[in-house]
Design a protein around this motif. Structure first.
Motif, PDB file in Angstrom:
ATOM      1  N   MET A  76      -2.062   3.638  -3.605  1.00  0.00           N
ATOM      2  CA  MET A  76      -1.401   4.862  -3.168  1.00  0.00           C
ATOM      3  C   MET A  76      -1.687   6.072  -4.047  1.00  0.00           C
ATOM      4  O   MET A  76      -0.975   7.073  -3.971  1.00  0.00           O
ATOM      5  N   ARG A  77      -2.738   6.002  -4.860  1.00  0.00           N
ATOM      6  CA  ARG A  77      -3.091   7.180  -5.657  1.00  0.00           C
ATOM      7  C   ARG A  77      -3.425   8.335  -4.712  1.00  0.00           C
ATOM      8  O   ARG A  77      -3.949   8.115  -3.608  1.00  0.00           O
ATOM      9  N   PRO A  78      -3.135   9.570  -5.098  1.00  0.00           N
ATOM     10  CA  PRO A  78      -3.368  10.724  -4.225  1.00  0.00           C
ATOM     11  C   PRO A  78      -4.807  10.855  -3.731  1.00  0.00           C
ATOM     12  O   PRO A  78      -5.036  11.317  -2.617  1.00  0.00           O
ATOM     13  N   ASP A  79      -5.770  10.427  -4.537  1.00  0.00           N
ATOM     14  CA  ASP A  79      -7.172  10.567  -4.144  1.00  0.00           C
ATOM     15  C   ASP A  79      -7.726   9.328  -3.427  1.00  0.00           C
ATOM     16  O   ASP A  79      -8.893   9.295  -3.047  1.00  0.00           O
ATOM     17  N   GLN A  81      -8.438   6.573  -0.470  1.00  0.00           N
ATOM     18  CA  GLN A  81      -8.607   6.548   0.980  1.00  0.00           C
ATOM     19  C   GLN A  81      -7.398   5.834   1.588  1.00  0.00           C
ATOM     20  O   GLN A  81      -7.049   4.736   1.160  1.00  0.00           O
ATOM     21  N   ARG A  82      -6.734   6.420   2.562  1.00  0.00           N
ATOM     22  CA  ARG A  82      -5.490   5.863   3.120  1.00  0.00           C
ATOM     23  C   ARG A  82      -5.717   4.617   3.971  1.00  0.00           C
ATOM     24  O   ARG A  82      -4.951   3.675   3.920  1.00  0.00           O
ATOM     25  N   VAL A  83      -6.752   4.643   4.800  1.00  0.00           N
ATOM     26  CA  VAL A  83      -7.052   3.488   5.647  1.00  0.00           C
ATOM     27  C   VAL A  83      -8.429   2.970   5.265  1.00  0.00           C
ATOM     28  O   VAL A  83      -9.405   3.719   5.272  1.00  0.00           O
ATOM     29  N   LEU A  84      -8.477   1.710   4.913  1.00  0.00           N
ATOM     30  CA  LEU A  84      -9.748   1.077   4.562  1.00  0.00           C
ATOM     31  C   LEU A  84     -10.486   0.707   5.840  1.00  0.00           C
ATOM     32  O   LEU A  84      -9.858   0.276   6.810  1.00  0.00           O
ATOM     33  N   PRO A  85     -11.791   0.819   5.877  1.00  0.00           N
ATOM     34  CA  PRO A  85     -12.543   0.474   7.086  1.00  0.00           C
ATOM     35  C   PRO A  85     -12.655  -1.035   7.322  1.00  0.00           C
ATOM     36  O   PRO A  85     -13.087  -1.478   8.374  1.00  0.00           O
ATOM     37  N   ARG A 109       2.514  -9.579  -8.717  1.00  0.00           N
ATOM     38  CA  ARG A 109       1.502  -9.104  -9.671  1.00  0.00           C
ATOM     39  C   ARG A 109       1.429  -7.576  -9.711  1.00  0.00           C
ATOM     40  O   ARG A 109       1.059  -6.995 -10.716  1.00  0.00           O
ATOM     41  N   HIS A 110       1.779  -6.939  -8.590  1.00  0.00           N
ATOM     42  CA  HIS A 110       1.660  -5.482  -8.495  1.00  0.00           C
ATOM     43  C   HIS A 110       3.007  -4.760  -8.508  1.00  0.00           C
ATOM     44  O   HIS A 110       3.047  -3.544  -8.394  1.00  0.00           O
ATOM     45  N   MET A 111       4.104  -5.477  -8.660  1.00  0.00           N
ATOM     46  CA  MET A 111       5.427  -4.881  -8.461  1.00  0.00           C
ATOM     47  C   MET A 111       5.755  -3.732  -9.402  1.00  0.00           C
ATOM     48  O   MET A 111       6.527  -2.854  -9.047  1.00  0.00           O
ATOM     49  N   ASP A 112       5.187  -3.708 -10.560  1.00  0.00           N
ATOM     50  CA  ASP A 112       5.492  -2.629 -11.502  1.00  0.00           C
ATOM     51  C   ASP A 112       4.485  -1.481 -11.452  1.00  0.00           C
ATOM     52  O   ASP A 112       4.631  -0.506 -12.182  1.00  0.00           O
ATOM     53  N   GLU A 113       3.506  -1.594 -10.582  1.00  0.00           N
ATOM     54  CA  GLU A 113       2.530  -0.509 -10.429  1.00  0.00           C
ATOM     55  C   GLU A 113       3.143   0.558  -9.529  1.00  0.00           C
ATOM     56  O   GLU A 113       3.491   0.304  -8.388  1.00  0.00           O
ATOM     57  N   ILE A 118       4.069  -0.081  -0.658  1.00  0.00           N
ATOM     58  CA  ILE A 118       5.274   0.635  -0.258  1.00  0.00           C
ATOM     59  C   ILE A 118       6.280   0.611  -1.394  1.00  0.00           C
ATOM     60  O   ILE A 118       6.488  -0.421  -2.027  1.00  0.00           O
ATOM     61  N   LYS A 119       6.926   1.715  -1.625  1.00  0.00           N
ATOM     62  CA  LYS A 119       7.903   1.803  -2.705  1.00  0.00           C
ATOM     63  C   LYS A 119       9.278   2.192  -2.145  1.00  0.00           C
ATOM     64  O   LYS A 119       9.474   2.237  -0.942  1.00  0.00           O
TER      65      LYS A 119
END
Length: 124
Positions: A76-79, A81-85, A109-113, A118-119
């Motif tokens: 979800m970084r601002p830069d 790509q929102r949808v991967l091909p 594994r990603h919960m603290d990122e 979705i947050k």
């Protein structure tokens, strides 16, 4: 073809030429197979986190990394790509025996990122 070869759809008539009639037939057919009105929403919701491993596990089909199945990017970084091909590899931990535990492990594994998935929900 995945749909035509699926036992779930083996008795469905794909040749209905009228789109409105095809939609009605599909709704009746899906209802008869246990699907309800929320089916489309459920499918759309599941596609946002689809992975190569999940496709192979749930559909029993081998899928290449470049599979052409668009999927929401969990980055979800601002830069980003929102949808991967293409549905990505999840790199599940093979130490878990069930797919449910593999999914849970990926989430944990990603919960603290801050910029993954979705947050605005409690971690657990």
């Amino acid at each position: 073809d995945l749909l035509n070869d699926s036992p779930f759809f083996s008795d469905f008539d794909w040749a209905t030429p009228d789109p409105e009639e095809a939609l009605r037939e599909c709704e009746v057919y899906m209802y008869g197979k246990g699907m309800r009105s929320n089916y489309g929403k459920a499918i759309a919701h599941r596609l946002h986190s689809l992975t190569v491993e999940a496709i192979e596990y749930y559909f029993g089909e081998s899928v290449p990394e470049d599979n052409g199945i668009p999927t929401v990017n969990m980055d979800m970084r601002p830069d980003a790509q929102r949808v991967l091909p293409t549905a990505p590899l999840a790199n599940y931990d093979d130490g878990f025996s069930s797919m449910g535990l593999k999914h849970l492990d990926r989430i944990l594994r990603h919960m603290d990122e801050k910029l993954w998935s979705i947050k605005n929900y409690h971690t657990l």
